[in-house]
Write a protein that holds these residues in place. Structure first.
Motif, mmCIF file in Angstrom:
data_model
loop_
_atom_site.group_PDB
_atom_site.id
_atom_site.type_symbol
_atom_site.label_atom_id
_atom_site.label_comp_id
_atom_site.label_asym_id
_atom_site.label_seq_id
_atom_site.Cartn_x
_atom_site.Cartn_y
_atom_site.Cartn_z
ATOM 1 N N HIS A 434 0.848 -1.190 0.000
ATOM 2 C CA HIS A 434 0.000 0.000 0.000
ATOM 3 C C HIS A 434 0.889 1.248 0.000
ATOM 4 O O HIS A 434 0.993 1.956 0.999
ATOM 5 C CB HIS A 434 -0.928 0.008 1.222
ATOM 6 N N PRO A 435 1.577 1.509 -1.102
ATOM 7 C CA PRO A 435 2.496 2.650 -1.143
ATOM 8 C C PRO A 435 1.771 3.949 -0.820
ATOM 9 O O PRO A 435 0.646 4.191 -1.262
ATOM 10 C CB PRO A 435 3.004 2.628 -2.599
ATOM 11 N N GLY A 436 2.442 4.771 -0.016
ATOM 12 C CA GLY A 436 1.864 6.039 0.395
ATOM 13 C C GLY A 436 1.127 5.974 1.709
ATOM 14 O O GLY A 436 0.836 7.010 2.314
ATOM 15 N N LEU A 437 0.813 4.757 2.182
ATOM 16 C CA LEU A 437 0.097 4.614 3.458
ATOM 17 C C LEU A 437 0.972 5.051 4.628
ATOM 18 O O LEU A 437 0.543 5.803 5.500
ATOM 19 C CB LEU A 437 -0.338 3.159 3.650
ATOM 20 N N VAL A 438 2.217 4.586 4.640
ATOM 21 C CA VAL A 438 3.162 4.882 5.714
ATOM 22 C C VAL A 438 4.315 5.664 5.104
ATOM 23 O O VAL A 438 5.048 5.146 4.260
ATOM 24 C CB VAL A 438 3.672 3.579 6.372
ATOM 25 N N ARG A 439 4.484 6.896 5.542
ATOM 26 C CA ARG A 439 5.535 7.744 4.988
ATOM 27 C C ARG A 439 6.758 7.825 5.894
ATOM 28 O O ARG A 439 7.863 8.069 5.418
ATOM 29 C CB ARG A 439 4.982 9.152 4.761
ATOM 30 N N PRO A 454 6.454 -6.856 -4.497
ATOM 31 C CA PRO A 454 5.797 -6.121 -5.582
ATOM 32 C C PRO A 454 6.689 -5.002 -6.091
ATOM 33 O O PRO A 454 7.546 -4.485 -5.367
ATOM 34 C CB PRO A 454 4.536 -5.568 -4.895
ATOM 35 N N GLU A 455 6.489 -4.635 -7.335
ATOM 36 C CA GLU A 455 7.214 -3.491 -7.892
ATOM 37 C C GLU A 455 6.489 -2.221 -7.426
ATOM 38 O O GLU A 455 5.445 -1.848 -7.966
ATOM 39 C CB GLU A 455 7.238 -3.584 -9.408
ATOM 40 N N THR A 456 7.043 -1.572 -6.442
ATOM 41 C CA THR A 456 6.375 -0.464 -5.758
ATOM 42 C C THR A 456 7.250 0.778 -5.800
ATOM 43 O O THR A 456 8.477 0.686 -5.680
ATOM 44 C CB THR A 456 6.094 -0.845 -4.281
ATOM 45 N N ASP A 457 6.623 1.915 -5.944
ATOM 46 C CA ASP A 457 7.343 3.187 -5.886
ATOM 47 C C ASP A 457 7.265 3.723 -4.470
ATOM 48 O O ASP A 457 6.204 4.127 -3.997
ATOM 49 C CB ASP A 457 6.718 4.186 -6.859
ATOM 50 N N LEU A 458 8.383 3.686 -3.744
ATOM 51 C CA LEU A 458 8.420 4.128 -2.353
ATOM 52 C C LEU A 458 9.055 5.508 -2.186
ATOM 53 O O LEU A 458 9.446 5.875 -1.070
ATOM 54 C CB LEU A 458 9.182 3.097 -1.498
ATOM 55 N N ARG A 459 9.151 6.264 -3.277
ATOM 56 C CA ARG A 459 9.682 7.611 -3.141
ATOM 57 C C ARG A 459 8.779 8.436 -2.214
ATOM 58 O O ARG A 459 7.566 8.362 -2.305
ATOM 59 C CB ARG A 459 9.790 8.277 -4.515
ATOM 60 N N ARG A 479 19.318 -6.766 4.188
ATOM 61 C CA ARG A 479 18.704 -7.075 2.897
ATOM 62 C C ARG A 479 17.398 -6.291 2.719
ATOM 63 O O ARG A 479 17.112 -5.775 1.640
ATOM 64 C CB ARG A 479 18.427 -8.569 2.799
ATOM 65 N N LEU A 480 16.612 -6.175 3.786
ATOM 66 C CA LEU A 480 15.369 -5.397 3.709
ATOM 67 C C LEU A 480 15.674 -3.934 3.426
ATOM 68 O O LEU A 480 15.022 -3.303 2.576
ATOM 69 C CB LEU A 480 14.580 -5.535 5.011
ATOM 70 N N ALA A 481 16.669 -3.387 4.124
ATOM 71 C CA ALA A 481 17.036 -1.982 3.911
ATOM 72 C C ALA A 481 17.441 -1.748 2.458
ATOM 73 O O ALA A 481 17.012 -0.773 1.823
ATOM 74 C CB ALA A 481 18.173 -1.595 4.858
ATOM 75 N N ASP A 482 18.255 -2.645 1.906
ATOM 76 C CA ASP A 482 18.690 -2.498 0.508
ATOM 77 C C ASP A 482 17.497 -2.568 -0.443
ATOM 78 O O ASP A 482 17.404 -1.805 -1.413
ATOM 79 C CB ASP A 482 19.708 -3.587 0.159
ATOM 80 N N GLY A 483 16.572 -3.496 -0.174
ATOM 81 C CA GLY A 483 15.430 -3.657 -1.056
ATOM 82 C C GLY A 483 14.503 -2.458 -1.038
ATOM 83 O O GLY A 483 14.013 -2.023 -2.091
ATOM 84 N N LEU A 484 14.257 -1.898 0.145
ATOM 85 C CA LEU A 484 13.390 -0.716 0.248
ATOM 86 C C LEU A 484 14.042 0.487 -0.427
ATOM 87 O O LEU A 484 13.368 1.294 -1.090
ATOM 88 C CB LEU A 484 13.081 -0.414 1.711
ATOM 89 N N GLN A 485 15.345 0.604 -0.248
ATOM 90 C CA GLN A 485 16.053 1.728 -0.866
ATOM 91 C C GLN A 485 16.039 1.613 -2.382
ATOM 92 O O GLN A 485 15.903 2.621 -3.091
ATOM 93 C CB GLN A 485 17.486 1.776 -0.339
#
Length: 515
Positions: A434-439, A454-459, A479-485
């Motif tokens: 749910h991109p944009g839910l948690v900023r 999922p292919e998500t835009d987390l900008r 690994r999670l940090a790298d993936g989110l970044q």
């Protein structure tokens, strides 16, 4: 010394409804608020008359969202309060205006009785009688002195062994059997208070829980009398007693022959005014000294409430069990907290209060309990996760956030999120789904759980990940940090000198990040 009741203690599920009934409707005074003497993280409220007289007191332990209890033999089934007989019309009208159902009036042992039920389903009887030596009625709003509750009248105890129960109460509590009507034997004390012992042979046994009466406390004159009862009970072969200094009274707990829990409590000393002046009785929260806990570590875990006329939190029905904790001077920000495996909605509130002292805190409880403890989603093994459940619970969390924002007027841009372990994992999954839910989020000891991602835009997302340098899952946090970044989030990864457990360093780093 006049024999009689000292207090009656029961268990409530929702503290605000309980306060509204006993203070708002019945007009009793809240005379003491404490952390529980057995569990400091359990709120314990005492109601009574204007001066907290022994014999006027009922108390409630708060088991928020605890399992319901069951009325049965081996426990009390009713609480009775004395009112003047001429006040019946007032209480019938008040119950009707308040939407509270009534049963009666009916005559019992020559006295008019009106039955009500409190919000947890406990039967409360209003008994018209002049026989009780009354206390000092509290001048509650909307209730004249002549209509007010005079004192505790008594309680009904269910017993499979009525002869043994009545004998025990006579020997150790000074109650005398005076009359039998049907299956009920009435016992009376010197104060005029009564215990009705009902033959419940063949009935099911009582079970503790919300909506149940835990114990009935009888009055003894002083500490010496309580200590003397220990020897007296031992002479009868009853050695299973617990003696406690409850600060406001000294008492022992014992099971009467039918299994009912009876407390014998002192009637001397300063009572509830020992640490609080009479004029402000019941306004300060006290934490029992023997826990030696810091106030900031326990107060946020206790449910908040408002007395009649005071502001209160009106809880909305949302997808998760949750707890809100507000400060006296909120700054308009909100911090939402998701616990780790085995926690609950209150577990991270002390941490949250240290991190954001002026924020409104909202703690959630995970809904997956297959392992016997609360989690935010199911797993099949230490690192095998139920993918369908993760997605379903992430959707539910998104719905919770959206509904909470609307229900409580939260400022989305001023809302931050903090999760620990399993709670952090759900937060990360919700951000991906749910991109944009948690900023803005703090993830403590997280690991990636979604497969595939999922292919998500987390900008626009700002995330602090606190990894334990000695945590066996440290590499997975990285690994999670790298993936989110890689998906555009701004990620700050910091190592903390700890394992998977929380540490004081987590508090300092999270506070600095959220500032």
């Amino acid at each position: 010394m006049t024999s009689g009741l000292h207090h009656i203690t029961a268990i409530t599920r929702k503290i605000q409804a309980n306060v509204d009934f006993y203070c708002g409707f019945l007009g009793l005074r809240l005379v003491k608020r404490t952390g529980g003497f057995e569990d400091a993280a359990q709120l314990h409220l005492f109601y009574g008359d204007a001066v907290a007289s022994p014999g006027s007191l009922v108390s409630f332990l708060a088991w928020e969202d605890g399992s319901p209890g069951r009325v049965g033999h081996g426990a009390a089934s009713e609480i009775a309060f004395a009112i003047r007989p001429q006040a019946f019309g007032f209480w019938l009208t008040r119950a009707l205006q308040s939407g509270i159902g009534t049963e009666g009036p009916a005559m019992e042992f020559g006295e008019p009785v009106l039955r009500l039920k409190d919000p947890d389903g406990i039967i409360v009887k209003l008994v018209g009688t002049e026989a009780v030596k009354g206390g000092t009625p509290w001048n509650a709003r909307g209730i004249e002195t002549d209509d007010a509750i005079i004192a505790l009248r008594g309680a009904t105890l269910l017993s499979e062994h009525t002869t043994e129960t009545t004998g025990f109460l006579a020997r150790h509590g000074g109650f005398v059997p005076v009359e039998t009507a049907g299956s009920i034997t009435r016992m009376i004390s010197q104060s005029g208070q009564i215990l009705d012992i009902r033959d419940a042979t063949g009935f099911w046994p009582a079970a503790p829980g919300t909506g149940a009466i835990d114990h009935v406390a009888l009055r003894l004159p002083d500490v010496a009398a309580v200590d003397a009862e220990v020897a007296s009970l031992a002479s009868e072969g009853i050695d299973a007693v617990n003696v406690h200094d409850r600060k406001y009274f000294y008492s022992l707990y014992v099971r009467e022959p039918a299994g009912g829990l009876i407390e014998l409590a002192t009637d001397d000393g300063q009572g509830f005014s020992i640490d609080e002046p009479l004029e402000v009785l019941g306004t300060t929260l006290f934490i029992p000294d023997h826990f030696r806990l810091r106030r900031e570590d326990i107060v946020p875990m206790l449910p908040q409430f408002g007395l009649p006329g005071e502001p209160r939190i009106l809880y909305r029905d949302l997808p998760f069990v949750y707890r809100i904790h507000e400060t006296d001077a909120p700054d308009g920000s909100t911090l939402m907290l998701l616990h780790g495996t085995g926690g609950n909605e209150a577990s991270l509130l002390p941490l949250g209060r240290k991190i954001r002292p002026a924020a409104t805190l909202i703690g959630l409880r995970g809904r997956a309990t297959e392992e016997g403890v609360a989690r935010f989603f199911r797993r099949f093994g230490p690192l095998e996760f139920d993918q369908a459940d993760i997605r379903a619970e992430a959707d539910a969390f998104a719905a919770f956030v959206e509904q909470a924002v609307e229900a409580y007027g939260l400022a989305a841009q001023e809302t931050a999120y903090l999760g620990y372990s399993n709670g952090a994992n759900l937060l990360a999954a919700a951000m991906l789904l749910h991109p944009g839910l948690v900023r803005r989020a703090v993830l403590i000891r997280p690991v990636p759980v979604l497969d595939p991602w999922p292919e998500t835009d987390l900008r626009g997302s700002d995330i602090l990940i606190l990894a334990g340098s000695e945590d066996p899952y440290h590499a997975r946090s990285v690994r999670l940090a790298d993936g989110l970044q890689a998906l555009g989030a701004k990620v700050t990864l910091e190592d903390v000198d700890a394992g998977h457990e929380l540490s004081g360093e987590d508090t300092l780093r999270a506070a600095a990040f959220l500032r």
